[in-house]
Design an enzyme around this catalytic site. Structure first.
Site, mmCIF file in Angstrom:
data_model
loop_
_atom_site.group_PDB
_atom_site.id
_atom_site.type_symbol
_atom_site.label_atom_id
_atom_site.label_comp_id
_atom_site.label_asym_id
_atom_site.label_seq_id
_atom_site.Cartn_x
_atom_site.Cartn_y
_atom_site.Cartn_z
ATOM 1 C CG ASP A 133 -1.795 1.193 1.179
ATOM 2 O OD1 ASP A 133 -1.495 2.332 0.912
ATOM 3 O OD2 ASP A 133 -2.973 0.945 1.576
ATOM 4 C CG HIS A 134 1.362 4.283 -3.177
ATOM 5 N ND1 HIS A 134 0.399 3.943 -3.754
ATOM 6 C CD2 HIS A 134 1.397 5.682 -3.378
ATOM 7 C CE1 HIS A 134 -0.385 5.101 -4.195
ATOM 8 N NE2 HIS A 134 0.361 5.981 -4.040
ATOM 9 C CG HIS A 149 -4.243 4.408 -0.767
ATOM 10 N ND1 HIS A 149 -3.228 3.507 -0.772
ATOM 11 C CD2 HIS A 149 -4.534 4.564 -1.888
ATOM 12 C CE1 HIS A 149 -2.758 3.029 -1.996
ATOM 13 N NE2 HIS A 149 -3.481 3.938 -2.852
HETATM 14 N N1 LIG Z 1 -1.514 2.915 -11.845
HETATM 15 C C1 LIG Z 1 -1.155 3.058 -10.552
HETATM 16 O O1 LIG Z 1 -0.961 4.099 -10.175
HETATM 17 C C2 LIG Z 1 -1.613 2.049 -9.459
HETATM 18 C C3 LIG Z 1 -2.234 0.792 -9.677
HETATM 19 N N2 LIG Z 1 -2.000 -0.118 -8.891
HETATM 20 C C4 LIG Z 1 -2.672 -1.447 -9.250
HETATM 21 O O2 LIG Z 1 -1.581 -2.034 -9.889
HETATM 22 C C5 LIG Z 1 -2.187 -3.069 -10.856
HETATM 23 C C6 LIG Z 1 -1.991 -2.759 -12.347
HETATM 24 O O3 LIG Z 1 -2.455 -1.216 -12.710
HETATM 25 P P1 LIG Z 1 -1.946 -0.625 -13.874
HETATM 26 O O4 LIG Z 1 -0.554 -0.453 -14.155
HETATM 27 O O5 LIG Z 1 -2.623 0.752 -13.727
HETATM 28 O O6 LIG Z 1 -2.916 -1.442 -14.880
HETATM 29 P P2 LIG Z 1 -2.598 -1.189 -16.627
HETATM 30 O O7 LIG Z 1 -3.698 -1.615 -17.202
HETATM 31 O O8 LIG Z 1 -1.923 -0.030 -17.103
HETATM 32 O O9 LIG Z 1 -1.416 -2.435 -16.663
HETATM 33 C C7 LIG Z 1 -1.651 -3.788 -16.734
HETATM 34 C C8 LIG Z 1 -0.639 -4.588 -17.204
HETATM 35 O O10 LIG Z 1 -0.821 -6.034 -17.145
HETATM 36 C C9 LIG Z 1 -0.506 -6.613 -18.165
HETATM 37 N N3 LIG Z 1 -1.322 -7.667 -18.569
HETATM 38 C C10 LIG Z 1 -2.790 -7.590 -18.490
HETATM 39 N N4 LIG Z 1 -3.054 -9.006 -18.661
HETATM 40 C C11 LIG Z 1 -2.118 -9.766 -18.825
HETATM 41 C C12 LIG Z 1 -1.943 -11.050 -19.095
HETATM 42 N N5 LIG Z 1 -2.961 -12.199 -19.124
HETATM 43 N N6 LIG Z 1 -0.517 -11.589 -18.817
HETATM 44 C C13 LIG Z 1 0.416 -10.951 -18.857
HETATM 45 N N7 LIG Z 1 0.294 -9.436 -18.696
HETATM 46 C C14 LIG Z 1 -1.093 -8.981 -18.763
HETATM 47 C C15 LIG Z 1 -0.661 -5.416 -19.159
HETATM 48 O O11 LIG Z 1 -0.038 -5.546 -20.647
HETATM 49 P P3 LIG Z 1 -0.390 -6.630 -21.834
HETATM 50 O O12 LIG Z 1 -1.838 -6.138 -22.005
HETATM 51 O O13 LIG Z 1 0.554 -6.237 -22.954
HETATM 52 O O14 LIG Z 1 -0.385 -7.843 -21.371
HETATM 53 C C16 LIG Z 1 -0.059 -4.227 -18.573
HETATM 54 O O15 LIG Z 1 1.258 -4.426 -18.617
HETATM 55 C C17 LIG Z 1 -3.738 -2.993 -10.604
HETATM 56 O O16 LIG Z 1 -4.116 -4.049 -9.604
HETATM 57 C C18 LIG Z 1 -3.977 -1.448 -9.831
HETATM 58 O O17 LIG Z 1 -4.894 -1.449 -9.196
HETATM 59 C C19 LIG Z 1 -2.001 0.205 -7.504
HETATM 60 C C20 LIG Z 1 -1.907 1.492 -7.195
HETATM 61 C C21 LIG Z 1 -1.389 2.527 -8.240
HETATM 62 O O1 LIG Z 2 -3.389 3.691 -5.480
HETATM 63 C C1 LIG Z 2 -3.947 4.581 -6.000
HETATM 64 O O2 LIG Z 2 -3.287 5.761 -5.707
HETATM 65 C C2 LIG Z 2 -3.371 6.881 -6.782
HETATM 66 C C3 LIG Z 2 -3.026 8.201 -5.844
HETATM 67 O O3 LIG Z 2 -1.800 8.012 -5.265
HETATM 68 P P1 LIG Z 2 -0.672 9.441 -4.897
HETATM 69 O O4 LIG Z 2 0.254 8.867 -4.471
HETATM 70 O O5 LIG Z 2 -0.812 10.200 -5.970
HETATM 71 O O6 LIG Z 2 -1.582 9.970 -3.858
HETATM 72 C C4 LIG Z 2 -4.771 7.070 -7.442
HETATM 73 O O7 LIG Z 2 -4.310 8.073 -8.174
HETATM 74 C C5 LIG Z 2 -5.220 5.872 -7.950
HETATM 75 O O8 LIG Z 2 -6.304 5.905 -8.536
HETATM 76 C C6 LIG Z 2 -5.085 4.506 -6.742
HETATM 77 O O9 LIG Z 2 -5.116 3.512 -7.630
#
Ligand SMILES: NC(=O)C1=CN([C@@H]2O[C@H](COP(=O)(O)OP(=O)(O)OC[C@H]3O[C@@H](n4cnc5c(N)ncnc54)[C@H](OP(=O)(O)O)[C@@H]3O)[C@@H](O)[C@H]2O)C=CC1
Ligand SMILES: O=C1O[C@H](COP(=O)(O)O)[C@@H](O)[C@H](O)[C@H]1O
Length: 474
Positions: free
Chosen positions: A167-168, A230
């Site tokens: 949980d960042h 969070h």
């Molecule tokens: N983005 C953020 O700031 C935050 C995200 N999170 C969590 O992190 C996780 C990822 O989020 P996020 O990066 O935003 O999501 P994205 O949709 O941007 O990325 C998903 C990634 O998973 C890969 N992927 C999807 N399906 C498969 C598969 N079957 N096999 C292999 N790779 C796969 C995709 O690539 P490809 O489609 O090429 O396979 C891509 O690299 C989520 O659970 C989210 O809640 C938590 C905190 C903050």
């Molecule tokens: O985990 C998440 O956090 C971001 C907000 O993070 P912050 O460090 O910029 O406050 C939020 O935008 C995102 O929706 C959520 O998945």
């Protein structure tokens, strides 16, 4: 370190820049490599270019230089695979060969729906031994039931000590400072309780919308995306008792007690103590932004909340009767994450002006802790104004670089310290409290209240406090 979801938003915007900084500071083990995994069929060279583009955009210009990048990118590798296909793990095992004798970290930066498959297939391929760790991103599941299923599947393959649920917010410097403030200074302990504290506010407001994450966010909403994890973690750190030691078990034991002491919100309380909202079109920083239901990959009849405010109560000896007001939303007027501890007013009022008496812990955009007190304004008469005793953390430690949350947490995983990670029972206790609220919204057909982008949320979120003679500190 193997990063599943290596081409995703999280990996490119947060994890790689954090790893770059750790490399630059000489904190990564010299022989550590980073293998990104996703389905996209690209070459290692193309992945390195993609990573460079994002690191350049997310690392401050002064910290980015070509030579350091060259050395860092030599650690980067890419392997295209479908994480939901068992057969791809045999290919992965062959790709890894006899590398990684010193251990492997699996970072699951994918949707939680893939977590169970990944753990099971790693095990079948013989890639999950005692020398491995697994990092799970939040939210863990979609409900208590799905979180339990994930935890159970992970638990069949990995011991709890090998599992790092990230949980960042726990990696943010000021959040850790909250523990230092409470448990390294005797000053606050006697007044850190119901007798002296009127209420607590925990507010995480973002100006961002859902960006490219519409398909994920429309299934999750603010409650599952932010509050379940969070905001409840922040509440735990404000409310928990002093742990006997600063180690993973002792800290997490105290946090779980708070989650278990949260008074359930169910039935009519859902209507009276919670507010959900969804942004409509508006302006932020002079720019027009569209309504939530016009965002990419969002259903145009969506009833997902992009804002939630609620009144929680910790039903224990220390906190009985003290409201904890929690609020989070996207597309709000400004980005700010704050915790406000509002102390009770003086028992007998001598002066015309009252209030202040609060401790303000700012997480974002600037980090600071300040005690707001009433003081006499200079000149004739006895006129009082709030003043701040300010601990500006950036200023106080200005010679040191401020670490991003992911840097600190990634290093903790590498070093095997899980103090700042969520234990299985914590995650499940949080869902146990949140689930009835979400069910209540559906049972009462409580659709989100509209609020214009660039505002401070729906009117009802203000009434929640006003009806008790309080107000959000804006
Ligand atoms: N983005 C953020 O700031 C935050 C995200 N999170 C969590 O992190 C996780 C990822 O989020 P996020 O990066 O935003 O999501 P994205 O949709 O941007 O990325 C998903 C990634 O998973 C890969 N992927 C999807 N399906 C498969 C598969 N079957 N096999 C292999 N790779 C796969 C995709 O690539 P490809 O489609 O090429 O396979 C891509 O690299 C989520 O659970 C989210 O809640 C938590 C905190 C903050
Ligand atoms: O985990 C998440 O956090 C971001 C907000 O993070 P912050 O460090 O910029 O406050 C939020 O935008 C995102 O929706 C959520 O998945």
């Amino acid at each position: 370190m193997l990063v599943f979801g290596g081409t995703g938003d999280l990996a490119l915007h947060k994890l790689l820049p954090a790893l770059y900084h750790l490399h630059r500071d000489g904190r990564l083990p010299a022989d550590m490599n980073i293998l990104a995994l996703a389905r996209k069929p690209i070459s290692v060279e193309d992945y390195r270019k993609l990573a460079e583009r994002h690191c350049r955009a997310h690392v401050p210009r002064a910290s980015f230089d070509a030579e350091t990048w060259r050395a860092f990118s030599a650690r980067l590798d890419y392997f295209p695979m479908d994480a939901s296909q068992s057969a791809d793990y045999s290919r992965l095992a062959r790709h890894l060969g006899s590398h990684c004798q010193r251990g492997r970290i699996y970072y699951l930066a994918t949707a939680p729906s893939l977590f169970e498959d990944i753990a099971a297939y790693l095990s079948i391929a013989g890639l999950a031994d005692a020398n491995t760790r697994i990092v799970l991103e939040k939210p863990i599941g979609h409900s208590l039931e799905s979180a339990q299923a994930i935890n159970q599947s992970i638990g069949k393959v990995f011991q709890e000590t090998q599992v790092f649920r990230i949980d960042h917010y726990l990696g943010k410097e000021t959040v850790q400072n909250l523990m230092a403030l409470r448990f390294a200074n005797a000053l606050f302990e006697p007044i850190w309780r119901a007798g002296h504290i009127d209420h607590v506010q925990i507010s995480v407001c973002e100006t961002l919308g859902v960006e490219n994450r519409g398909s994920y966010y429309d299934q999750a909403g603010a409650m599952r995306d932010m509050l379940q994890n969070h905001l409840l973690q922040l509440l735990c750190l404000v409310a928990m008792e002093a742990p006997v030691r600063f180690d993973a078990e002792a800290v997490r034991n105290e946090k779980v007690k708070i989650l278990e002491a949260l008074k359930p919100i169910a039935g009519l309380d859902v209507r009276d103590k919670t507010v959900r909202g969804q942004y409509t079109a508006g302006r932020i920083g002079g720019q027009e932004v569209p309504a939530y239901y016009f965002e990419k990959n969002v259903d145009n009849d969506s009833d997902t909340e992009t804002f939630v405010a609620l009144q929680a109560e910790v039903d224990n000896w220390r906190w009985a009767g003290v409201p904890f007001f929690l609020r989070t939303g996207k597309r709000m007027a400004k980005k700010s994450s704050e915790i406000v501890i509002q102390f009770k007013p003086v028992p007998h009022r001598l002066f015309h002006e009252g209030q202040a008496n609060r401790l303000l812990i700012r997480l974002q955009p600037q980090e600071s802790i300040s005690l707001q007190l009433m003081a006499k304004s200079p000149g004739r008469g006895m006129h009082l104004e709030p003043v701040e005793l300010d601990l500006n953390l950036a200023q106080a430690f200005r010679q040191r670089r401020r670490w991003e949350a992911y840097e600190r947490l990634l290093l903790d995983v590498i070093e095997g310290d899980s103090t700042l990670f969520m234990r299985r029972d914590e995650v499940e206790a949080a869902w146990r409290w949140v689930d009835p609220i979400i069910s209540g919204w559906h049972a009462f057909y409580q659709r989100p209240r509209p609020y214009p982008a660039g505002s401070s949320g729906p009117e009802q979120a203000h009434s929640l406090l006003e009806q008790q003679g309080k107000a959000w500190l804006e």
